[in-house]
Design an enzyme around this catalytic site. Structure first.
Site, PDB file in Angstrom:
ATOM      1  N   TYR A   1      -0.980   1.832  -9.331  1.00  0.00           N
ATOM      2  CA  TYR A   1      -1.412   2.490  -8.090  1.00  0.00           C
ATOM      3  C   TYR A   1      -1.985   1.434  -7.140  1.00  0.00           C
ATOM      4  CZ  TYR A   1      -3.564   5.951  -4.992  1.00  0.00           C
ATOM      5  OH  TYR A   1      -3.916   6.701  -3.897  1.00  0.00           O
TER       6      TYR A   1
ATOM      7  N   LYS B   1      -0.603   0.568  -3.289  1.00  0.00           N
ATOM      8  CA  LYS B   1      -1.428   0.692  -2.074  1.00  0.00           C
ATOM      9  C   LYS B   1      -1.752  -0.686  -1.487  1.00  0.00           C
ATOM     10  CE  LYS B   1      -1.894   5.243  -1.685  1.00  0.00           C
ATOM     11  NZ  LYS B   1      -1.238   6.000  -0.603  1.00  0.00           N
TER      12      LYS B   1
ATOM     13  N   SER C   1      -3.851   4.981   3.016  1.00  0.00           N
ATOM     14  CA  SER C   1      -4.002   4.103   1.868  1.00  0.00           C
ATOM     15  C   SER C   1      -5.115   4.657   0.988  1.00  0.00           C
ATOM     16  CB  SER C   1      -4.282   2.688   2.378  1.00  0.00           C
ATOM     17  OG  SER C   1      -4.489   1.806   1.319  1.00  0.00           O
TER      18      SER C   1
END
Ligand SMILES: NC(=O)c1ccc[n+]([C@@H]2O[C@H](COP(=O)([O-])OP(=O)(O)OC[C@H]3O[C@@H](n4cnc5c(N)ncnc54)[C@H](OP(=O)(O)O)[C@@H]3O)[C@@H](O)[C@H]2O)c1
Length: 275
Positions: A149, A153, A134
């Site tokens: 993004y 994640k 991650s």
């Protein structure tokens, strides 16, 4: 040192994935090193205990073939490292539809594809381990124009935590590694930036974010990727049993701030850095 253990790693063409593949090979593990273009690889082919498999994590047919091929080659896979990932940055308003889907497809749906394909194998073996790579951007926000993004994640983090309950009874372990930005990879070069020359409202922020990214790498303030590889190996070998490992000063400082002040204060503190 030799072991009869095998690790399956995604995204080993560059950066953290490649370094992780080499590290496990040196530890004596068998390594199923997967990448989108194995025909271009020249370095990992030098290792006797590394076998290459073609794998784009967004393509189910390739997931099936790579996992089946690795199991056929090595008999048993002990640990899977879901490392493949890329970043989409830029204002959400300016992102192309296809780019939004791509961000989710690679960073979240990709690990889902790989995990689902491995579960029957792990169940048959009586256990296994998934180590999901991650980011500090998976546990907190920190970089403006990184919402997609962050989304991908955060999704990987939620997936990993949520799976804990159904996989624990099957002796299938889960780990998360959160890095704060490391050197020796192509991550910044591979970022897909969302832009529109006709909309300038985000230009100021965009310049600050790109400037910050450039200066971080120029100043050499990025983490040594070996520290991340060591954190991955510590979980795989059982030296550590930490569910979540935040690697590096930048990520740890951000998380310390996030947990010590109310969210409103955290958001304002980060935003002020980009005014
Ligand atoms: N570098 C950072 O600052 C940073 C910070 C936090 C977290 N991370 C995470 O760390 C992980 C490793 O990244 P890195 O830093 O080593 O960057 P990197 O050098 O860009 O490596 C990313 C790897 O993922 C592969 N990949 C991309 N899309 C793929 C797909 N659809 N299927 C299979 N493989 C794919 C790339 O392969 P190709 O060569 O084929 O593109 C490459 O091997 C990623 O999950 C990233 O999100 C990185």
């Amino acid at each position: 040192m030799t072991t009869n253990k095998t690790v399956f790693i995604t995204g080993t063409s560059t950066g953290l994935g490649k370094l992780t593949a080499k590290h496990f090979a040196k530890l004596g593990w068998n390594v199923a090193a997967t990448m989108r273009t194995p025909e271009k690889e020249t370095e990992l082919t030098a290792y006797e205990n590394i076998k290459l498999f073609k794998l784009d994590v967004t393509k189910l047919a390739e997931v099936n073939a790579a996992v089946d091929g690795a199991i056929a080659a090595f008999g048993k896979i002990d640990v899977v490292v879901n490392n493949a990932g890329m970043g989409v940055y830029g204002a959400l308003e300016l992102a192309e539809e296809e780019t939004i889907d791509w961000q989710f497809a690679v960073n979240a749906r990709g690990p889902i594809n790989v995990i689902r394909k491995f579960l029957p194998h792990f169940r048959a073996n009586g256990g296994g381990m998934f180590i999901n790579i991650s980011s500090f951007m998976g546990v907190t926000t920190a970089v403006p124009l990184g919402s997609l993004y962050n989304m991908s994640k955060f999704a990987l983090e939620g997936l990993t935590e949520g799976l804990y309950y159904e996989l624990k009874p099957l002796n299938i372990e889960l780990r998360l590694i959160e890095q704060g930005g490391s050197s020796g990879n192509n991550f910044l070069n591979n970022i897909r930036w969302s832009k529109d020359d006709n909309i300038t409202a985000y230009d100021g922020l965009m310049n600050k974010v790109t400037g910050m990214m450039a200066s971080r790498s120029d100043e050499g303030s990025l983490d040594d990727p070996q520290t991340i590889v060591d954190a991955i190996a510590a979980q795989a070998t059982g030296a550590s049993r930490q569910f979540r490992t935040v690697v590096g000063e930048a990520g740890n400082n951000l998380l310390a701030l996030r947990s010590s002040v109310p969210i409103e204060e955290y958001l304002e503190t980060i935003a002020k850095g980009y005014e």
